[in-house]
Motif scaffolding. Structure first.
Motif, PDB file in Angstrom:
ATOM      1  N   MET A 276       0.817  -1.214   0.000  1.00 21.95           N
ATOM      2  CA  MET A 276       0.000   0.000   0.000  1.00 21.95           C
ATOM      3  C   MET A 276       0.847   1.258   0.000  1.00 21.95           C
TER       4      MET A 276
ATOM      5  N   TRP B  17      -4.872   3.554  -4.887  1.00 22.60           N
ATOM      6  CA  TRP B  17      -5.644   2.438  -4.368  1.00 22.60           C
ATOM      7  C   TRP B  17      -7.083   2.891  -4.131  1.00 22.60           C
TER       8      TRP B  17
ATOM      9  N   GLU C 164      -5.819  -2.213  -5.935  1.00 24.02           N
ATOM     10  CA  GLU C 164      -4.641  -1.477  -6.388  1.00 24.02           C
ATOM     11  C   GLU C 164      -4.826  -1.140  -7.858  1.00 24.02           C
TER      12      GLU C 164
END
Length: 289
Positions: free
Chosen positions: A178, A184, A203
């Motif tokens: 992340m 995202w 993602e």
């Protein structure tokens, strides 16, 4: 996939072409321009940066929060659903850190601790979904999504995106981390009747995945109300990164479960950024010309 493609462009175009009744959609930001001066309370390090809600910059020992200035009326049993896009980049220090939370809270006051506190630690009568990029000993390593209650980071449910558990400086730009600087998307859906919570992430360039499925939790009991202040918190410590929220939608029903299934209609929204309205008007002028 371009910036905000899951929300802003498709939503504004379709809303202009074929408006729909969407009274359940109570928050919609295509971007956050002007929000901290009007509809959001921004505290600590949080400020608008180029239209994004930057919860913390990539600096040491920072904490910030941005949440609704007024309490939002959730559905029966605190029913709600939300979708937003985020980006965490410019990691440094000892490791990418620390992450951010999406939070619902009974009160509008308070900012939690820095570092592993994620700007959330100590916030009473609250429920949060954490997007954590640093290993403070939790299950899920240094790359996990989890459910937190009442300002505690002792997570009730934890899962790692795409099975990627550990993302440290040197490999943090890899897919599934992340903190890799990509855009995202996250979707949180809670049914107050069944008291089941679901969390999905995506993602950019990858498939949408469900990380937390039918997790049993009584959010109304935790909050003590169906009217909650909602928003985001984040923090850095000896590790740093930017924590940016790019756009945000929230409904007081369970309709938001993934990209493309929730479209704003400006006449029915409780909150909408000035930039979003301007973009809609500009599009209509171009079509008229």
């Amino acid at each position: 996939m371009t910036r905000r493609s899951l929300f802003a462009a498709a939503a504004l175009a379709l809303a202009a072409a074929a408006p729909q009744a969407q009274a359940a959609l109570v928050i919609d930001y295509a971007n956050f321009t002007g929000a901290c001066a009007s509809s959001l309370t921004c505290v600590g390090s949080t400020a608008v940066n180029g239209g994004d809600l930057r919860l913390t910059p990539s600096t040491f020992n920072a904490a910030g929060a941005g949440f609704s200035t007024t309490a939002i009326s959730l559905g029966a049993g605190a029913t709600f659903s939300t979708g937003f896009q985020f980006r965490m980049d410019q990691a440094g220090g000892i490791d990418p850190a620390d992450g951010f939370t999406f939070v619902l809270s009974k009160a509008s006051s308070g900012l939690g601790g820095v570092g592993g506190g994620l700007g959330y630690q100590g916030v009473a009568n609250s429920v949060a979904i954490e997007f954590d990029t640093y290993d403070n000993g939790e299950t899920g390593g240094s790359n996990h999504v989890a459910v937190d209650v009442n300002g505690s980071l002792n997570s009730l449910a934890t899962a790692s995106p795409y099975g990627v558990n550990n993302c440290h400086l040197g490999n943090h730009l890899a897919a599934g981390c992340m903190s890799n600087g990509k855009i995202w998307s996250a979707f949180v859906n809670y049914d107050g009747n069944t008291k089941l919570l679901n969390v999905s992430v995506q993602e950019s360039g990858s498939a949408l995945i469900q990380l937390i499925t039918d997790f049993s939790i009584d959010i109304a009991a935790a909050l003590g109300t169906n009217d909650a202040f909602v928003g985001f918190t984040a923090a850095t410590g000896s590790g740093i990164e930017n924590h940016d929220i790019l756009n945000w939608q929230l409904a007081n029903d369970t309709s938001i479960t993934g990209p493309g299934n929730r479209l704003p209609e400006p006449t029915s929204l409780a909150l909408m950024s000035f930039a979003g309205l301007a973009a809609l008007a500009a599009g209509r002028r171009r079509r008229a010309a």
